[in-house]
Design a protein around this motif. Sequence first.
Motif, short mmCIF file in Angstrom:
data_model
loop_
_atom_site.label_atom_id
_atom_site.label_comp_id
_atom_site.label_asym_id
_atom_site.label_seq_id
_atom_site.Cartn_x
_atom_site.Cartn_y
_atom_site.Cartn_z
N PHE A 182 0.81 -1.22 0.00
CA PHE A 182 0.00 0.00 0.00
C PHE A 182 0.84 1.27 0.00
CE2 PHE A 182 -2.97 3.26 1.30
CZ PHE A 182 -4.10 2.91 0.59
N LEU A 183 1.85 1.33 0.86
CA LEU A 183 2.67 2.54 0.98
C LEU A 183 4.00 2.16 1.63
CD1 LEU A 183 2.55 5.70 0.67
CD2 LEU A 183 1.76 5.78 3.03
N TYR A 184 5.11 2.45 0.96
CA TYR A 184 6.46 2.15 1.39
C TYR A 184 6.82 0.67 1.15
CZ TYR A 184 6.45 6.71 3.71
OH TYR A 184 6.37 8.05 3.97
N TYR A 185 8.05 0.45 0.74
CA TYR A 185 8.67 -0.84 0.48
C TYR A 185 8.22 -1.49 -0.84
CZ TYR A 185 11.34 -1.53 4.78
OH TYR A 185 12.27 -1.42 5.79
N GLU A 186 7.17 -0.97 -1.49
CA GLU A 186 6.73 -1.63 -2.72
C GLU A 186 7.77 -1.52 -3.83
OE1 GLU A 186 6.07 1.90 -1.86
OE2 GLU A 186 3.97 1.27 -1.79
N GLU A 187 8.52 -0.38 -3.86
CA GLU A 187 9.53 -0.24 -4.91
C GLU A 187 10.74 -1.13 -4.64
OE1 GLU A 187 10.85 3.13 -2.13
OE2 GLU A 187 9.07 1.95 -2.58
N LEU A 188 11.03 -1.42 -3.36
CA LEU A 188 12.11 -2.34 -3.04
C LEU A 188 11.73 -3.76 -3.46
CD1 LEU A 188 13.15 -1.07 0.51
CD2 LEU A 188 14.10 -0.43 -1.70
N ASP A 189 10.50 -4.14 -3.20
CA ASP A 189 10.01 -5.45 -3.61
C ASP A 189 10.00 -5.56 -5.14
OD1 ASP A 189 8.04 -7.63 -4.28
OD2 ASP A 189 7.95 -7.76 -2.10
N TRP A 190 9.56 -4.50 -5.81
CA TRP A 190 9.55 -4.49 -7.27
C TRP A 190 10.97 -4.60 -7.81
CZ3 TRP A 190 7.64 -0.15 -11.03
CH2 TRP A 190 6.98 -0.74 -12.13
N SER A 191 11.92 -3.95 -7.16
CA SER A 191 13.32 -4.05 -7.56
C SER A 191 13.80 -5.50 -7.51
CB SER A 191 14.20 -3.19 -6.66
OG SER A 191 13.88 -1.83 -6.74
N VAL A 192 13.39 -6.22 -6.47
CA VAL A 192 13.76 -7.63 -6.34
C VAL A 192 13.20 -8.43 -7.51
CG1 VAL A 192 13.52 -9.72 -4.94
CG2 VAL A 192 13.97 -7.52 -3.84
N ARG A 193 11.94 -8.15 -7.87
CA ARG A 193 11.32 -8.86 -9.00
C ARG A 193 12.08 -8.56 -10.30
NH1 ARG A 193 8.96 -9.78 -4.87
NH2 ARG A 193 10.49 -11.44 -4.98
N VAL A 194 12.49 -7.31 -10.47
CA VAL A 194 13.24 -6.92 -11.67
C VAL A 194 14.55 -7.71 -11.74
CG1 VAL A 194 14.53 -5.02 -12.75
CG2 VAL A 194 12.21 -4.63 -11.90
N ARG A 195 15.26 -7.78 -10.64
CA ARG A 195 16.55 -8.49 -10.64
C ARG A 195 16.36 -10.00 -10.80
NH1 ARG A 195 20.01 -7.56 -5.80
NH2 ARG A 195 18.09 -7.12 -4.65
N GLU A 196 15.26 -10.53 -10.25
CA GLU A 196 15.00 -11.96 -10.39
C GLU A 196 14.81 -12.36 -11.85
OE1 GLU A 196 12.90 -13.22 -6.14
OE2 GLU A 196 11.64 -12.70 -7.85
N LYS A 197 14.35 -11.41 -12.65
CA LYS A 197 14.17 -11.66 -14.08
C LYS A 197 15.47 -11.49 -14.87
CE LYS A 197 9.72 -12.58 -14.72
NZ LYS A 197 9.21 -13.73 -15.50
N GLY A 198 16.54 -11.17 -14.17
CA GLY A 198 17.84 -11.06 -14.82
C GLY A 198 18.22 -9.67 -15.29
N TYR A 199 17.44 -8.66 -14.93
CA TYR A 199 17.74 -7.28 -15.33
C TYR A 199 18.62 -6.59 -14.29
CZ TYR A 199 13.75 -8.00 -18.48
OH TYR A 199 12.89 -8.49 -19.43
N GLN A 200 19.35 -5.58 -14.74
CA GLN A 200 20.17 -4.76 -13.86
C GLN A 200 19.46 -3.44 -13.56
OE1 GLN A 200 24.03 -4.16 -15.63
NE2 GLN A 200 24.31 -6.33 -16.09
N ILE A 201 19.76 -2.90 -12.39
CA ILE A 201 19.23 -1.59 -11.98
C ILE A 201 20.39 -0.61 -11.92
CG2 ILE A 201 18.12 -0.32 -10.10
CD1 ILE A 201 16.69 -2.97 -9.37
N LYS A 202 20.23 0.52 -12.59
CA LYS A 202 21.30 1.50 -12.67
C LYS A 202 20.84 2.83 -12.05
CE LYS A 202 24.26 -0.92 -15.25
NZ LYS A 202 25.64 -1.24 -14.85
N VAL A 203 21.82 3.60 -11.59
CA VAL A 203 21.60 4.97 -11.15
C VAL A 203 22.45 5.87 -12.01
CG1 VAL A 203 21.76 6.63 -9.25
CG2 VAL A 203 21.14 4.25 -8.77
#
Length: 296
Positions: A182-203
């Motif tokens: 609902f609010l807070y931590y959803e983007e961290l969880d989504w980041s995990v899903r992104v990496r589980e699919k083999g993608y990289q996260i960049k800044v």
Amino acid sequence: MSEPKVSIITVNYKQPQVTKDLLRSIAELSYLNLEVILVNNEQDEGLFAEGPDFPFELLEINSQENIGFAGANNLGITKAKGDYLFFLNNDTELSDGVIEKLLSGFDSPEIGAVSPILRYHEAPEKIQFAGYTEINAWTGRNSLIQQQNVETFTESPYFHGAAVMLPRWVVQDVGNLPESYFLYYEELDWSVRVREKGYQIKVCQEVSVLHKESVSTGKNSPLKLYYQTRNRVFFMYRNSKHAWLFLGFFLLVSVPKNLLTQVLKRNWLHLRAFLLACQHALITKQSGWIDARNFS
């Protein structure tokens, strides 16, 4: 080569002036092939009923119920037509060149998301976010990296939900934001899903976005304490292979420390929020909207 279409998705929750400030900053961008999708949470009417004079296409979506940060962004995703989706908090403001620089980070199909640096709106010389550290398996906490890197793009285990761009095909592959937080931590969880699919996260270290931190919930409000406490436990249950380690630390260290802190400071509303968060996270597993009036 033509510019790819970018869909900017932002959520307004009873902050019309803050949202209008963001839209004005978008209007000053030189990047033209974009649309803005504004999701108004718990609102019957849009902010621009008479039609604003913006140099971009603006689509307003009104949700009569508060469906949370993730739910509202997911609603925006259903209407987005862009090749890239740029998720922005409504309490941010952009400078020219941000979109072009973020797009340049997608130079490989392995790149799943790119965030800019975040700077404090009230003190732009100070960095709020230039990446994250990994979440500690014991404490369930991580740290913001607040120092700019000399490299143009650096890797991060998580992106920041206040400003992040993802290609449409990555969102389709990974799925939408998890709404149970609902609010807070959803983007961290989504980041995990992104990496589980083999993608990289960049800044991207060369561009920044100004952020008016915690305008909606308050920097130290009981509401923020509730969601951050409850969702910290949810996140570890969902993503840690050794959640029992975290649970032991949480019960033996975090809970006594927080209880003692709130009692000594006589923060009774914060104490109630913390106890309710523990109950919902550890006992009833309740998710969904908790109104700020619960702590008043």
